[in-house]
Design an enzyme around this catalytic site. Structure first.
Site, short mmCIF file in Angstrom:
data_model
loop_
_atom_site.label_atom_id
_atom_site.label_comp_id
_atom_site.label_asym_id
_atom_site.label_seq_id
_atom_site.Cartn_x
_atom_site.Cartn_y
_atom_site.Cartn_z
N PRO A 290 -0.44 9.72 1.82
CA PRO A 290 -1.39 9.03 2.06
C PRO A 290 -1.18 7.51 2.34
O PRO A 290 0.01 6.91 2.24
CB PRO A 290 -2.16 8.91 0.61
CG PRO A 290 -1.10 9.33 -0.30
CD PRO A 290 -0.01 10.11 0.53
N ASN A 291 -1.84 7.02 3.64
CA ASN A 291 -1.77 5.77 4.12
C ASN A 291 -0.75 5.62 5.18
O ASN A 291 -0.56 4.67 5.81
CB ASN A 291 -1.65 4.85 3.03
CG ASN A 291 -3.01 4.84 2.26
OD1 ASN A 291 -3.98 4.92 2.62
ND2 ASN A 291 -2.72 4.77 1.04
N ARG B 109 -0.72 -1.57 8.57
CA ARG B 109 -1.06 -1.67 7.04
C ARG B 109 0.45 -2.45 6.52
O ARG B 109 1.41 -2.28 6.63
CB ARG B 109 -1.01 -0.23 6.40
CG ARG B 109 -1.07 -0.89 4.88
CD ARG B 109 -0.83 0.62 4.19
NE ARG B 109 -0.80 0.38 2.72
CZ ARG B 109 -0.06 1.10 1.99
NH1 ARG B 109 0.52 2.43 2.48
NH2 ARG B 109 -0.14 0.87 0.76
N ALA C 141 1.67 6.73 -2.61
CA ALA C 141 1.31 6.64 -3.95
C ALA C 141 1.52 7.93 -4.89
O ALA C 141 1.64 7.69 -6.22
CB ALA C 141 0.08 5.78 -4.01
N HIS D 106 3.88 8.56 -7.91
CA HIS D 106 3.82 7.92 -9.29
C HIS D 106 2.66 8.62 -9.73
O HIS D 106 2.42 8.37 -11.27
CB HIS D 106 3.26 6.48 -9.19
CG HIS D 106 4.29 5.84 -8.19
ND1 HIS D 106 5.61 5.60 -8.00
CD2 HIS D 106 3.76 5.26 -6.91
CE1 HIS D 106 6.16 4.98 -7.07
NE2 HIS D 106 4.69 4.60 -6.23
N ASP E 184 5.06 19.82 -8.91
CA ASP E 184 5.42 21.45 -9.41
C ASP E 184 5.47 22.09 -7.80
O ASP E 184 6.36 23.16 -8.02
CB ASP E 184 4.18 21.90 -9.92
CG ASP E 184 4.01 21.42 -11.42
OD1 ASP E 184 4.93 21.00 -11.91
OD2 ASP E 184 2.98 21.63 -11.99
N ARG F 58 8.87 -3.46 -6.77
CA ARG F 58 7.67 -3.63 -6.58
C ARG F 58 6.82 -3.68 -7.89
O ARG F 58 7.32 -3.80 -9.00
CB ARG F 58 6.94 -2.83 -5.61
CG ARG F 58 7.57 -2.83 -4.19
CD ARG F 58 7.19 -1.91 -3.01
NE ARG F 58 5.59 -2.26 -3.17
CZ ARG F 58 4.60 -1.64 -2.35
NH1 ARG F 58 5.19 -0.63 -1.72
NH2 ARG F 58 3.58 -1.95 -2.20
N ARG G 242 4.92 1.21 -9.79
CA ARG G 242 5.79 2.03 -8.73
C ARG G 242 6.97 2.41 -9.24
O ARG G 242 7.73 3.00 -8.41
CB ARG G 242 5.55 1.30 -7.49
CG ARG G 242 4.38 0.88 -6.93
CD ARG G 242 4.34 0.01 -5.63
NE ARG G 242 3.13 -0.24 -5.11
CZ ARG G 242 2.11 0.43 -4.40
NH1 ARG G 242 2.29 1.68 -4.28
NH2 ARG G 242 1.22 -0.09 -3.98
#
Length: 151
Positions: free
Chosen positions: A9-10, A17, A75, A78, A85, A105, A109
């Site tokens: 993601p992101n 960003r 992310a 975490h 799995d 950070r 995180r």
């Protein structure tokens, strides 16, 4: 040598960003640079903001004759037991990569749920972490042979 570069993601926002943390290069820039730096490697690239799509891609590695996965789970590192799995359930080695140093950070995180089931973790090296992971896979046999050969 066939490698999958998997981004979570992101990471589609690379280049725009938080450039002070993630730099100004885009995901497309990274892909082009990896291909030109490692012409002997056939790369496939996949990015998704959706956990299930990342899991499906990891499962597909079993049928694609891949030698490795370079994975920046973002992310999900975490939070995702499901990704952990999935990695544990495949035979293809995975190297976890983070552009920033997750240990420097925010405290949430600092812990990776994925690292214990990955072949290794690289963080804080910027986009160079992807190149280090690719080098590991691309030259692992050669380096091992050189280390095992008596001088």
């Amino acid at each position: 040598m066939k490698l999958l570069v998997l981004n979570g993601p992101n990471l589609n926002l690379l280049g725009t960003r938080e450039p002070e943390t993630y730099g100004s290069a885009t995901l497309a820039d990274l892909e082009r640079a990896l291909k030109s730096t490692f012409p002997q490697v056939t790369f496939s690239f996949f990015q998704s903001n959706h956990e299930g799509a990342l899991i499906d891609k990891l499962h597909e590695t079993q049928n694609n004759a891949l030698q490795g996965v370079i994975f920046n789970p973002g992310a999900y590192t975490h939070t995702s037991i499901a990704l952990r799995d999935a990695i544990a359930g495949i035979k293809v080695p995975v190297i976890e990569v983070h552009i920033s140093n997750i240990h420097a950070r925010e405290s949430f995180r600092h812990h990776s749920l994925l690292a214990p089931v990955c072949a290794g973790q690289l963080c804080g090296l910027g986009l160079s972490g992807y190149f280090s992971a690719a080098s590991y896979f691309a030259f692992q046999e050669e380096w091992t042979e050189n280390l095992d050969t008596p001088q």
